[in-house]
Motif scaffolding. Structure first.
Motif, PDB file in Angstrom:
ATOM      1  N   PRO A  20      -4.379  -7.255  -0.886  1.00  0.00           N
ATOM      2  CA  PRO A  20      -5.113  -7.634   0.324  1.00  0.00           C
ATOM      3  C   PRO A  20      -4.292  -7.421   1.601  1.00  0.00           C
ATOM      4  CG  PRO A  20      -4.156  -9.573  -0.660  1.00  0.00           C
ATOM      5  CD  PRO A  20      -3.748  -8.412  -1.537  1.00  0.00           C
ATOM      6  N   LEU A  21      -4.971  -7.605   2.722  1.00  0.00           N
ATOM      7  CA  LEU A  21      -4.326  -7.550   4.037  1.00  0.00           C
ATOM      8  C   LEU A  21      -3.071  -8.435   4.102  1.00  0.00           C
ATOM      9  CD1 LEU A  21      -4.317  -7.047   7.197  1.00  0.00           C
ATOM     10  CD2 LEU A  21      -5.904  -8.958   7.347  1.00  0.00           C
ATOM     11  N   THR A  74     -10.909  -7.401  -7.616  1.00  0.00           N
ATOM     12  CA  THR A  74     -10.417  -8.503  -6.788  1.00  0.00           C
ATOM     13  C   THR A  74      -9.205  -8.078  -5.948  1.00  0.00           C
ATOM     14  OG1 THR A  74      -9.113  -9.204  -8.701  1.00  0.00           O
ATOM     15  CG2 THR A  74     -11.155 -10.404  -8.292  1.00  0.00           C
ATOM     16  N   PHE A  75      -9.046  -8.769  -4.824  1.00  0.00           N
ATOM     17  CA  PHE A  75      -7.825  -8.631  -4.034  1.00  0.00           C
ATOM     18  C   PHE A  75      -6.765  -9.483  -4.727  1.00  0.00           C
ATOM     19  CE2 PHE A  75     -10.908  -7.726  -0.561  1.00  0.00           C
ATOM     20  CZ  PHE A  75     -10.351  -6.549  -0.093  1.00  0.00           C
ATOM     21  N   GLU A  76      -5.628  -8.881  -5.038  1.00  0.00           N
ATOM     22  CA  GLU A  76      -4.582  -9.634  -5.745  1.00  0.00           C
ATOM     23  C   GLU A  76      -3.203  -9.278  -5.196  1.00  0.00           C
ATOM     24  OE1 GLU A  76      -5.055 -11.835  -8.212  1.00  0.00           O
ATOM     25  OE2 GLU A  76      -7.116 -11.338  -8.800  1.00  0.00           O
ATOM     26  N   GLN A 119     -11.142   1.676   0.747  1.00  0.00           N
ATOM     27  CA  GLN A 119     -10.917   0.557  -0.187  1.00  0.00           C
ATOM     28  C   GLN A 119     -12.214  -0.248  -0.330  1.00  0.00           C
ATOM     29  OE1 GLN A 119      -8.642  -2.803   1.406  1.00  0.00           O
ATOM     30  NE2 GLN A 119      -7.403  -2.874  -0.445  1.00  0.00           N
ATOM     31  N   HIS A 120     -12.846  -0.560   0.791  1.00  0.00           N
ATOM     32  CA  HIS A 120     -14.098  -1.314   0.779  1.00  0.00           C
ATOM     33  C   HIS A 120     -15.192  -0.521   0.056  1.00  0.00           C
ATOM     34  CE1 HIS A 120     -17.993  -2.677   2.412  1.00  0.00           C
ATOM     35  NE2 HIS A 120     -17.436  -3.870   2.359  1.00  0.00           N
ATOM     36  N   SER A 150      -0.951  -9.064   1.973  1.00  0.00           N
ATOM     37  CA  SER A 150       0.195  -8.411   1.321  1.00  0.00           C
ATOM     38  C   SER A 150       0.778  -7.297   2.188  1.00  0.00           C
ATOM     39  CB  SER A 150      -0.221  -7.810  -0.024  1.00  0.00           C
ATOM     40  OG  SER A 150      -0.437  -8.810  -0.980  1.00  0.00           O
ATOM     41  N   ASN A 168      -4.599   2.990   0.535  1.00  0.00           N
ATOM     42  CA  ASN A 168      -4.602   1.738  -0.238  1.00  0.00           C
ATOM     43  C   ASN A 168      -4.502   2.095  -1.715  1.00  0.00           C
ATOM     44  OD1 ASN A 168      -6.687   0.894   2.273  1.00  0.00           O
ATOM     45  ND2 ASN A 168      -5.203  -0.668   1.671  1.00  0.00           N
ATOM     46  N   THR A 228      -6.599  -4.796  -6.099  1.00  0.00           N
ATOM     47  CA  THR A 228      -6.050  -4.078  -4.948  1.00  0.00           C
ATOM     48  C   THR A 228      -5.374  -5.089  -4.028  1.00  0.00           C
ATOM     49  OG1 THR A 228      -6.611  -2.496  -3.174  1.00  0.00           O
ATOM     50  CG2 THR A 228      -8.270  -4.162  -3.655  1.00  0.00           C
ATOM     51  N   GLU A 254       0.866  -1.188   0.000  1.00  0.00           N
ATOM     52  CA  GLU A 254       0.000   0.000   0.000  1.00  0.00           C
ATOM     53  C   GLU A 254       0.894   1.225   0.000  1.00  0.00           C
ATOM     54  OE1 GLU A 254      -2.245   0.340   3.684  1.00  0.00           O
ATOM     55  OE2 GLU A 254      -0.535  -0.324   4.861  1.00  0.00           O
ATOM     56  N   GLU A 302      -6.777  -2.906   6.148  1.00  0.00           N
ATOM     57  CA  GLU A 302      -8.101  -3.172   5.563  1.00  0.00           C
ATOM     58  C   GLU A 302      -8.833  -1.843   5.492  1.00  0.00           C
ATOM     59  OE1 GLU A 302      -9.804  -7.524   6.372  1.00  0.00           O
ATOM     60  OE2 GLU A 302      -9.304  -6.461   8.203  1.00  0.00           O
TER      61      GLU A 302
END
Ligand code: PPE
Length: 304
Positions: A211-212, A237-239, A222-223, A214, A198, A209, A193, A218
């Protein structure tokens, strides 16, 4: 960014005058970085000032306390009421809200067994975090030489005050080199990040984006933004992302409570198309939603 004082600050259950919200130099957390905090914004809406996603922010503060093993003297609901009281009392139409919980004065040494936990909530006016034209002209990013915290060193899932020494090192390195903000990689070299946001990458028709796992917080923005992207009919997706994904991106934008939605115009001096179509749509949806102008999400605006 100089702080503009407001009328009062909520400290341990009561509103006290701004200038009386002082702590002792031997406050435990000042020495050991064990505080936890939140960053929240209130916006002007047609119903009056409303705090955006207040419950989610206070719930995350409670989770930070769980991670740091800090016994919180207040519930999320009590803190939500207190935040509304502070904003109401300030008379401001919009502001930034900063709750913090920390070990107070009275004990020294690393054990926190006998330490008291103090909680405060302040608010003040805070303008654009990455500059007035961050959403349109974009910001210049530098990949930091500083590595993001590891889960077994300082859990990135908690907004711990001490974690931000790492963010400040990265931010200052980027600013001194003439950039606006730093992108941080984790110890495996994957994108985590930014120092305080984020990050989203659009590449080959995919919106992604980190994920946690990485090393990203959170993020509540972002959400929020993931909901917008889905509403616009795209998949998100979280990637796990490598730095080369940034250099070849079709669009990059960074998001956070303070930074809102900011476009990225380059990473390590490699230009990124800016502002891209997704960035523009998401930034405009965000600007409307936080001001209560998006009926699908008016429940996210907590009128004070
Ligand atoms: N990552 C980090 C490291 C971070 O500090 C933030 C917020 C985010 C992601 C985005 O999270 P959220 O606000 O829930 O969308 N950074 C706060 C602190 C800024 C500061 O300089 O202080 C903020 O945006 O309020």
């Amino acid at each position: 960014m100089p702080i503009e004082p407001t009328k009062s600050i909520w400290m341990n259950g009561e509103l006290i005058p701004w200038e009386e919200a002082q702590i002792h130099v031997l406050t435990h957390t000042l020495h050991y970085g064990t505080g936890i905090f939140e960053g929240i914004r209130a916006y002007e809406t047609s119903e009056g000032p409303a705090i955006f996603r207040l419950a989610e922010h206070m719930d995350r503060l409670i989770n930070s306390a769980k991670i740091l093993d800090i016994p919180m003297p207040y519930t999320s609901e009590e803190l939500q009421e207190a935040a509304k009281e502070v904003v109401r009392d300030s008379g401001l139409a919009s502001c930034y809200v900063r709750p913090i919980a920390y070990y107070g004065y009275g004990e020294m040494g690393l054990a926190t067994t006998d330490c008291e936990v103090d909680v405060a909530i302040a608010c003040w006016p805070w303008g654009a975090y990455l500059g007035e034209d961050a959403a349109t002209k974009g910001v210049r990013m530098k990949i930091s030489s500083w590595v993001r915290h590891d889960h077994n060193i300082m859990p990135p899932a908690s907004k711990t005050t001490g974690n931000y020494a790492n963010s400040t090192l990265a931010k200052m390195e980027a600013l001194r080199a003439g950039y606006d903000e730093a992108i941080m990689l984790n110890k495996e070299g994957l994108v985590a990040e930014c120092s305080g946001e984020n990050l989203f990458v659009c590449r080959n028709g995919k919106i992604m984006t980190p994920p946690l796992v990485s090393g990203a917080l959170e993020g509540i923005t972002q959400h929020t933004v993931m909901s917008f992207v889905k509403d616009l009919g795209h998949e998100v997706t979280f990637e796990a992302l490598a730095r080369s994904d940034l250099y070849t991106a079709d669009e990059i934008f960074v998001v956070g409570t303070a930074a809102e939605v900011s476009a990225v115009n380059s990473v390590d001096d490699r230009p990124v198309p800016c502002p891209g179509p997704i960035t523009q749509q998401v930034a405009s949806l965000y600007a409307d939603t936080v001001r209560g102008k998006n009926p699908n999400y008016s429940h996210w605006c907590e009128v004070v």
